[in-house]
Design a protein around this motif. Structure first.
Motif, PDB file in Angstrom:
ATOM      1  N   UNK A 115       0.698  -1.336  -0.129  1.00 46.56           N
ATOM      2  CA  UNK A 115      -0.045  -0.008  -0.146  1.00 46.56           C
ATOM      3  C   UNK A 115       0.867   1.380  -0.003  1.00 46.56           C
ATOM      4  N   UNK A 116       0.350   2.221  -0.686  1.00 45.89           N
ATOM      5  CA  UNK A 116       1.266   3.304  -0.626  1.00 45.89           C
ATOM      6  C   UNK A 116       0.487   4.449  -0.163  1.00 45.89           C
ATOM      7  N   UNK A 117       0.912   5.154   0.752  1.00 45.38           N
ATOM      8  CA  UNK A 117       0.127   6.285   1.876  1.00 45.38           C
ATOM      9  C   UNK A 117       0.886   7.451   1.460  1.00 45.38           C
ATOM     10  N   UNK A 118      -0.209   8.527   1.640  1.00 42.43           N
ATOM     11  CA  UNK A 118       0.211   9.825   1.538  1.00 42.43           C
ATOM     12  C   UNK A 118      -0.031  10.400   2.705  1.00 42.43           C
ATOM     13  N   UNK A 119       0.824  10.896   3.512  1.00 43.13           N
ATOM     14  CA  UNK A 119       0.664  11.583   4.793  1.00 43.13           C
ATOM     15  C   UNK A 119      -0.363  12.895   4.700  1.00 43.13           C
ATOM     16  N   UNK A 120      -0.891  13.196   3.809  1.00 46.58           N
ATOM     17  CA  UNK A 120      -1.738  14.455   3.477  1.00 46.58           C
ATOM     18  C   UNK A 120      -3.063  13.565   3.401  1.00 46.58           C
ATOM     19  N   UNK A 121      -3.304  12.440   3.176  1.00 47.24           N
ATOM     20  CA  UNK A 121      -4.402  11.872   3.025  1.00 47.24           C
ATOM     21  C   UNK A 121      -4.872  10.883   4.329  1.00 47.24           C
ATOM     22  N   UNK A 122      -6.017  10.676   4.573  1.00 45.65           N
ATOM     23  CA  UNK A 122      -6.484   9.743   5.593  1.00 45.65           C
ATOM     24  C   UNK A 122      -6.434   8.269   5.283  1.00 45.65           C
ATOM     25  N   UNK A 123      -6.297   7.878   3.961  1.00 42.64           N
ATOM     26  CA  UNK A 123      -6.443   6.626   3.653  1.00 42.64           C
ATOM     27  C   UNK A 123      -5.325   6.269   2.403  1.00 42.64           C
ATOM     28  N   UNK A 124      -4.994   5.099   2.131  1.00 43.24           N
ATOM     29  CA  UNK A 124      -3.945   4.801   1.342  1.00 43.24           C
ATOM     30  C   UNK A 124      -4.241   5.298   0.066  1.00 43.24           C
ATOM     31  N   UNK A 125      -3.260   5.716  -0.654  1.00 41.61           N
ATOM     32  CA  UNK A 125      -3.378   6.214  -2.271  1.00 41.61           C
ATOM     33  C   UNK A 125      -3.619   5.238  -3.269  1.00 41.61           C
ATOM     34  N   UNK A 126      -2.994   4.144  -2.888  1.00 32.20           N
ATOM     35  CA  UNK A 126      -2.933   3.067  -3.982  1.00 32.20           C
ATOM     36  C   UNK A 126      -2.425   1.518  -3.290  1.00 32.20           C
ATOM     37  N   UNK A 127      -3.238   0.573  -3.689  1.00 37.35           N
ATOM     38  CA  UNK A 127      -3.032  -0.717  -3.243  1.00 37.35           C
ATOM     39  C   UNK A 127      -2.583  -1.653  -4.313  1.00 37.35           C
ATOM     40  N   UNK A 128      -1.607  -2.421  -4.315  1.00 39.17           N
ATOM     41  CA  UNK A 128      -0.872  -3.235  -5.233  1.00 39.17           C
ATOM     42  C   UNK A 128      -1.085  -4.697  -4.715  1.00 39.17           C
ATOM     43  N   UNK A 129      -1.692  -5.556  -5.388  1.00 38.15           N
ATOM     44  CA  UNK A 129      -1.639  -6.952  -5.083  1.00 38.15           C
ATOM     45  C   UNK A 129      -0.431  -7.647  -5.565  1.00 38.15           C
ATOM     46  N   UNK A 130       0.400  -7.999  -4.499  1.00 41.44           N
ATOM     47  CA  UNK A 130       1.552  -8.867  -4.944  1.00 41.44           C
ATOM     48  C   UNK A 130       1.130 -10.061  -5.100  1.00 41.44           C
ATOM     49  N   UNK A 131       0.334 -10.691  -4.265  1.00 41.56           N
ATOM     50  CA  UNK A 131       0.302 -12.290  -4.537  1.00 41.56           C
ATOM     51  C   UNK A 131       0.303 -13.100  -3.656  1.00 41.56           C
TER      52      UNK A 131
END
Lengths: 475, 759
Positions: A190-206
């Motif tokens: 998951x990619x988080x941006x400290x300025x937002x309340x939730x994750x910016x992106x989710x990548x499914x690795x498997x």
């Protein structure tokens, strides 16, 4: 009229890996230094500033090693339980580490006691790191949460509880001070941006993610989990670029070299593979004694440090660049002499007489040309030729056999030479490419020297060795 | 410029060799084996004839040549000079100024002094001690002193002196050769002695001492004859493989004259190079020769084995056995093997034609491609698909056939982009694979396994069908072409020629014929089959779609024809009678390595351009159809036994390239006319006195000038044609006999000639 044709030496293509620039580069390390730690080494981190000390996290301690020191130059041992993930800040002055108890400690590299302690995780913290603005710390814990901390106030800024399993790895973006990513055993990155309340992106690795890495440009993301190393394009919204499956056990750690051209991955299968980041092909690989947990490369690729599950730290230093300047250079003729007459352009009416090209023949060829069989065999029985280029020796033997003079060339030799011959034959007769010729040679030697068997201990021993070698091969 | 020749039919002929006209013919009546002339006795010649009533004994007789008028004369006045001489012309030599004659036979040396009528005999011991063998092999006489040099079978050279006395003769020995000394020659002044033998090394001995000697090694093949030019500037050696080397007096190789090189055994078959249309076959040991049929020249010789060839008997040398070209001639595949029967050392080599260097370059070498001898090899001929689809098939006695394909090397750092590797290995019931052949479109591969022919799909390598015509193994197979591409032809050991239809998989027809050679024409449907029956070869040409042959030539030649090849013509020949020879010409190679061809023109037609050629051709058999072209290349050995022969001058041969050179030299490069003039006039004078090699070029100039003066260009062309044909047919000798220059001529000791009729 034809010129003399030199003996054809059968070149055998080298089997196995081809020698490339990469092989040469990655082979340029000295024999490794092994340092025993107290437990499995879960993190190695190089200080980004000279003299490039590195922090090794193992068991409840953090050891700081100097570049060439085998003993730790500093130890942080104020942990009640296991410590995790000791990481340097960009300026190399602060060090942060998580712990089994859930606390995060911030150390000054010169001090002893923690400067700050961040409490908030309820379970062990396996991941800590600095954001690139230097004033914030991110962390991930086994309580599935990823937190962001403020260093000056030692308070929690924000806590994301989006992962559904242990958060074990992560890294911060170097280009954006607000962005960090975490990888978790819930198979996602998951990619988080400290300025937002939730994750910016989710990548499914498997697979459970063991390690993540962002390229310096921040555009590409590498995740490792299971046997796979996957490369994702972050800017395209997390599109899978390539999936690498070169290990046969779980990949535990990732690392880039200093130029960013090569990606290294360490795995429980005891291998470190080096990929080219342009072709994503394995260009080289290292073998280690036990499963690899952590891996780090010093700036300028001077040192490769690998941590194992059994607590052994394996340190490889690069060999110093060889200086090829031989002090005793052959004195070359002066430039003036060298170019004398070479620049002369023949005029139209000049009659050109070209100098015949001198052909350089090897010593054995010269002797073969004048039909000196025994001497030709002597010439290829010199130890360096026999040892390093056995194919030359065998080719000359074959040529002599073709000329029908092999027997006379082999005959009439003293103890030392017979010994030499027998050693060679016994050693090489089992190589398939030499077998046909050397069997004949062995046959002739036994024929010729049969009457003198028993007169020399050394020769007898060699005969026995030859017998053993052949016997083993037949069995 | 006159030349004497003698032949087995008992005639001595006097020729004007420049024009190729026989001037006189003397009939002697018995077989003439060797001919010698002496400058001092111009009106008589010496010949070697078999002794009457006894086999294998020969005598040297002198024949008076009457100066009668008319073409045909009788030379009846024979007087015996020496009895019991050797049949070879190397066994007799005439001494200084014709004072004595020397003859050697076995271990005996005879010297006969003409003036004193004295005969001295010397003999060496016959016992062969320690590798020694005293039998004489050749003899020469010193040009200035009373000294005889003899060569021996064990490689020794003996120099005899003081042989005027029966007892007090002496000899000294020179020994370098390890095998028989084939020929010897003294230099002009007698200070140097040249010797040669099977080692193919020319040895020069200085001042008759054994320590001072020079060598000219690696001349290519054993030396058969050596001769010095009369001025001592050049020396030439004649080799067993039908080649003449010209060597400078300082023992530098200058050039060689060669046509079709005779190899020990033509194992490669007759192959046509698609690029040059040259005939390709074994040349020098380990070499492949490219022989141009149009110019009767060896284009080049490609070294395949790339190993030093040791000229020594009993060695197991590796030699070239199979050759195949791809359809465009860009790839060449060769197989070489050593002579060992049990464990042949096999190598398959693939060569790529490099346009830049205009030669073949080794691309891939495969060691031991098969476990046993390779029996056949062929490329898949697919013109339209380019080289990428190129496939090579080899069949071996190890019961498999292997398919080799080109593999592109992905590594950019590799030296070459493609290499060859094995793609498929096929076998059939563990029978030995004997022949292979691709169909014209390349879709089918036929491989014969002993008695069976198998047909394989070249895409999937599936066995499609099998044909069999027992009893007897399959000897040859080939596919039909063009309209007959649905047929497969096979010839068996038991004398059957079978034609199978590939569509119905059934036998279409078969004929009882002992086919030795089966050769399809690449440009038409025709297939030539040469049969061998009761000591004669017959030719049958047929189309696969009908069992009736369209052409039969019985009794093609007495010898067994081993190989045949269709060579595409440059332009189709307009012939009504022989349609099948329109696009290509058929060449045969017999057991004795004679190359023959079928001509579409009748004898008269071919002779019209140069009526003078008649003289040469009159001895050829005038069969209605197959008059064999004058490409007969008799083996050297055969020549030795049949005809005496000595090469004195080779100027004629040198002349023709020199003419070209002179005529092609641009005018602006030539020196000024005044400068040339004196040389030119001098050359005219000298060439009449003494035809020395130095003036060859000048002489040539003279000749061409003459021709121009006469404005008879036809004459020149005719002469040149004559030259080439002479070269092939005879060992050419030239000698000038001019009455005004008798004194000069006395200095020239050796004058000899013989000529070889082309039977």
């Amino acid at each position: 009229m034809a010129a003399y044709k030199p003996v054809v030496v059968q070149a055998c293509p080298k089997l196995g890996e081809k020698i490339t620039q990469d092989t040469l580069y990655w082979r340029g390390y000295k024999t490794p230094v092994q340092i025993k730690e107290f437990g499995a080494i879960n993190k190695i981190d190089f200080s980004p500033v000279p003299p490039y000390n590195y922090a090794v996290t193992a068991s409840s301690r953090i050891h700081i090693y100097g570049r060439y020191s085998q003993e730790p130059i500093k130890t942080f041992s104020r942990f009640r339980d296991a410590a995790y993930c000791a990481t340097y800040r960009d300026d190399g002055r602060l060090l942060v580490a998580g712990s089994e108890g859930g606390g995060i400690c911030l150390f000054d590299v010169n001090g002893k006691a923690p400067l700050r302690q961040f409490e908030g995780h309820t379970k062990p913290v396996h991941l800590v790191g600095f954001l690139s603005d230097k004033y914030r710390i991110f962390s991930g814990g086994d309580d599935y949460s990823s937190n962001l901390w403020d260093i000056p106030s030692a308070t929690e800024i924000i806590s994301y509880s989006e992962h559904t399993d242990y958060v074990r790895c992560g890294c911060a973006s170097k280009v954006n001070a607000d962005v960090f990513i975490t990888g978790s055993y819930d198979h996602t990155v998951k990619l988080f941006d400290a300025r937002t309340k939730s994750s910016a992106m989710t990548i499914e690795h498997g697979h459970p993610v063991e390690s993540v890495l962002l390229f310096p440009s921040g555009g590409l993301l590498v995740s490792a989990g299971g046997r796979y190393v996957k490369v994702w394009d972050v800017l395209k919204g997390g599109q899978l670029l390539v999936s690498l499956k070169n290990h046969h056990k779980t990949v535990t750690c990732l690392c880039l070299n200093s130029s960013g051209q090569r990606l290294l991955s360490g795995s429980l299968d005891r291998h470190v593979k080096i990929y080219s980041t342009t072709s994503y092909k394995v260009v080289h690989s290292f073998n280690y004694a036990t499963s690899i947990l952590s891996l780090a490369l010093s700036p300028e690729d001077e040192t490769i440090v690998v941590g194992m599950t059994n607590g052994v730290l394996n340190v490889k230093h690069r060999k110093p660049e060889e200086k090829n300047e031989n002090s005793q250079k052959k004195r070359q003729p002066a430039y003036r002499t060298y170019v004398k007459g070479r620049t002369y352009m023949p005029k139209q009416e000049d009659f050109c007489v070209s100098k015949p090209v001198k052909r350089v023949l090897r010593k054995y060829d010269k002797l073969l040309r004048s039909f000196q069989s025994s001497k030709a065999l002597d010439a290829v029985m010199e130890p360096p030729i026999m040892l390093h280029t056995p194919e030359v020796t065998v080719a000359v033997m074959q040529e002599l056999h073709r000329r029908g003079t092999l027997r006379s060339a082999l005959a009439g030799r003293d103890e030392k030479q017979v010994n030499l011959l027998l050693t060679f034959v016994a050693r090489r007769v089992i190589e398939p490419r030499f077998t046909p010729v050397l069997v004949t040679v062995a046959d002739m030697i036994t024929d010729i020297y049969q009457p003198v068997v028993g007169q020399s201990e050394i020769v007898d021993k060699q005969f026995l060795k030859l017998q053993q070698a052949i016997g083993k091969e037949i069995d | 410029l006159q030349l004497y020749s003698c032949s087995l039919d008992g005639t001595i002929k006097l020729w004007d060799f420049m024009d190729g006209i026989p001037i006189k013919t003397f009939t002697v009546g018995t077989k003439l084996l060797a001919l010698y002339t002496l400058a001092s006795a111009e009106d008589s010649v010496f010949v070697v004839i078999p002794k009457k009533g006894e086999r294998d004994t020969f005598q040297l007789v002198s024949v008076e040549l009457t100066k009668g008028v008319g073409q045909d004369l009788e030379g009846k006045e024979l007087s015996v000079v020496l009895d019991d001489v050797g049949a070879s012309m190397k066994h007799i030599a005439f001494g200084r100024e014709g004072a004595y004659v020397v003859s050697v036979k076995d271990v005996n040396l005879q010297v006969y002094f003409f003036k004193r009528k004295l005969l001295n005999r010397f003999s060496l011991s016959t016992v062969k001690t320690k590798g020694g063998d005293n039998r004489f092999s050749c003899v020469v006489c010193h040009p200035k002193e009373d000294c005889i040099a003899t060569g021996h079978a064990d490689g020794k050279i003996r120099l005899w002196r003081n042989f005027h006395h029966k007892k007090e003769y002496t000899y000294s020995t020179l020994h370098w050769h390890h095998d028989i000394v084939m020929d010897l020659a003294f230099s002009m002044e007698g200070t140097r002695l040249l010797s040669g033998g099977v080692e193919s090394v020319l040895v020069q001995w200085h001042n008759e001492s054994s320590c001072q000697k020079d060598f000219l090694p690696r001349l290519g093949s054993p030396i058969e004859y050596i001769s010095m030019s009369s001025d001592g500037v050049l020396c030439c050696t004649l080799h067993t493989d039908n080649r003449i080397s010209i060597i400078n007096s300082n023992l530098r190789f200058s050039r060689s004259i060669q046509g079709l090189i005779k190899s020990r055994d033509v194992k490669t078959g007759l192959v046509v190079d698609p690029r040059t249309k040259a005939l390709v076959l074994n040349g020098e040991p380990g070499h492949l020769q490219f022989y141009s049929l149009q110019s009767d020249q060896q284009l080049f010789s490609l070294d395949i084995v790339q190993r030093q060839y040791i000229h020594q008997a009993g060695l197991k040398q590796s030699d070239l056995v199979k050759v195949a070209f791809s359809a465009r001639g860009t790839w060449l595949a060769t197989v070489e093997e050593s002579e060992e029967v049990a464990d042949p050392e096999l190598q398959l080599k693939l060569w790529f034609y490099n346009e830049e260097i205009q030669s073949f370059e080794l691309n891939t070498r495969i060691n031991t491609p098969h476990d046993n001898h390779i029996t056949d090899m062929c490329f898949r001929d697919m013109d339209e698909l380019g080289d990428d689809s190129l496939i090579l098939v080899t069949t071996g006695r190890d019961c498999v056939f292997k398919v080799w394909v080109m593999v592109e090397d992905t590594d950019p750092e590799a030296q070459q982009s493609v290499s060859w590797s094995c793609d498929f290995v096929g076998s059939y019931h563990n029978y030995q694979a004997t022949n292979c052949c691709f169909s014209e479109d390349g879709s089918l591969l036929a491989v014969s396994f002993e008695e069976t022919v198998t047909v394989w799909d070249s895409l999937t390598w599936d066995l499609k069908c099998t044909f069999c015509h027992p009893p007897g193994n399959i000897r040859n197979i080939c596919f039909g072409r063009l309209t007959c591409s649905k047929y497969l032809i096979g010839a068996t050991d038991y004398g059957f020629l079978c034609c199978w239809n590939l569509l119905t998989c059934a036998l279409e027809w078969s004929a009882h014929l002992n086919v030795v050679v089966l050769q399809p024409d690449p440009l038409s449907e025709h297939i030539a089959a040469v049969s061998w029956l009761s000591k004669e070869s017959s030719l049958f040409v047929f189309k696969p779609n009908e069992p009736r042959p369209i052409y039969i030539q019985r009794n093609l030649c007495k010898e067994k024809i081993r190989l045949a090849a269709f060579v595409p013509r440059d332009e189709p020949e307009n012939t009504e009678k022989y349609l099948w020879l329109r696009k290509s010409q058929l060449f045969f190679l017999t057991d004795t390595q004679e190359l023959m061809t079928l001509s579409t023109k009748s004898l008269e037609e071919r002779l019209t351009p140069s009526s003078k050629q008649l003289a040469v051709e009159e001895s050829l058999p005038v069969t209605p159809f197959s008059l064999l072209l004058g490409k007969h290349r008799h083996q050297q050995a055969q020549e030795d036994t049949d005809f005496g022969k000595l090469v004195v001058h080779n100027k004629q041969k040198q002349a023709s390239p020199a003419v070209k050179e002179l005529l092609h030299t641009p005018a602006h490069v030539l020196p000024s006319a005044s400068f040339l003039c004196t040389i030119f006039i001098n050359s005219l004078l000298i060439s009449k006195e003494n035809k020395s090699a130095e003036e060859v070029a000048d002489e040539v100039e003279m000749e061409s000038e003459k021709a121009e003066d006469d404005s008879d260009e036809e004459d020149v062309t005719a002469m040149e044609q004559e030259d080439t044909s002479h070269m092939e047919l005879l060992g050419e000798m030239t000698c000038k006999l001019s009455k005004s220059q008798e004194k000069e001529l006395r200095k020239i000791r050796k004058m000899d000639y013989s000529w070889l009729s082309a039977l």
